[in-house]
Design a protein around this motif. Sequence first.
Motif, short mmCIF file in Angstrom:
data_model
loop_
_atom_site.label_atom_id
_atom_site.label_comp_id
_atom_site.label_asym_id
_atom_site.label_seq_id
_atom_site.Cartn_x
_atom_site.Cartn_y
_atom_site.Cartn_z
N ARG A 6 -7.32 3.02 -8.09
CA ARG A 6 -6.88 1.62 -8.16
C ARG A 6 -7.66 0.74 -7.19
N VAL B 216 -9.03 -1.20 -1.50
CA VAL B 216 -8.21 -2.37 -1.22
C VAL B 216 -9.12 -3.50 -0.72
N ASP C 7 -8.96 5.29 -3.97
CA ASP C 7 -8.43 3.94 -4.17
C ASP C 7 -9.19 2.97 -3.27
N VAL D 9 -6.82 -2.75 -5.20
CA VAL D 9 -5.69 -3.62 -4.86
C VAL D 9 -6.20 -4.81 -4.05
N CYS D 10 -6.10 -6.00 -4.64
CA CYS D 10 -6.51 -7.23 -3.94
C CYS D 10 -5.26 -7.98 -3.50
N THR D 11 -5.21 -8.34 -2.23
CA THR D 11 -4.11 -9.18 -1.73
C THR D 11 -4.72 -10.43 -1.09
N ALA E 1 -4.64 -5.96 -15.36
CA ALA E 1 -4.19 -6.07 -13.97
C ALA E 1 -2.71 -6.41 -13.88
N TRP F 141 -3.70 -6.06 -8.85
CA TRP F 141 -4.32 -4.74 -8.79
C TRP F 141 -4.42 -4.13 -10.18
N TYR G 100 0.84 -1.21 0.00
CA TYR G 100 0.00 0.00 0.00
C TYR G 100 0.88 1.26 0.00
#
Length: 207
Positions: free
Chosen positions: A139, A112, A110, A141-143, A182, A201, A44
């Motif tokens: 954005r 997440v 953004d 953002v996938c974790t 992505a 992401w 991040y």
Amino acid sequence: MTDDVFPPQFFARVDESDDPLFYAEPRIVTHIDDDAIVMVGELYEELGIDGDVLDLMSSWVSHFRTPPRHLRVLGMNEYELKANPAAAEHIVHDLNAQPRLPLPAESIDDAVCCASVDYLTQPIEVFRDLARVLRPGGRFVCTFSNRVFPTKAIRGWLYGTDEDRCAIVAEYFRQSRVFEPATVARRSPDGHLGDPLYAVWARRTDA
Ligand SMILES: C[S@@+](CC[C@H](N)C(=O)[O-])C[C@H]1O[C@@H](n2cnc3c(N)ncnc32)[C@H](O)[C@@H]1O
């Protein structure tokens, strides 16, 4: 690639009961190990995630090294969300019952989502609506790691390898048609013995 890559039953789950039942009791635990949590925060920071930020499918921790200026956390359990020290606002909302987010268009810089994308039964709809609430260029953002609530994760995720799971999330972005291609990254170093951490992401298109 065609849009019918997800076979029948891909989004089915062992426990098809309403999600509020499963998430009724708070879980003040962490779902990935300490090293993986650090890697999420580093990502991040590296990406400069800040401003009006949405933590989708959140709990009592959001893993930022420095909390964003205004963090909204959306999840299933009010007690967990209220306990999140980084959050300025919390939203209890079941994305499997209603994939449309209760937020105005272009209200988020953004977004997440950590350790949770595997629980979405209508991910394309959620990704598409997320693009609606993101500002242009925002954005998502996938974790994730390799740990799951097995009865609530979709079948396609349970049967996939870690690499398949990265490809699944990249495909969600592609099929939503509202994100740039992505980026996929394994964030844990080779030989790392703890929870592996993956990130996928993309940036909202301007169209
Ligand atoms: C494994 S936990 C991860 C929580 C947090 N993101 C983290 O990194 O610790 C999964 C989270 O997904 C959320 N979740 C699961 N199903 C959901 C749904 N249908 N709609 C919204 N959130 C959901 C739950 O509230 C839960 O906090």
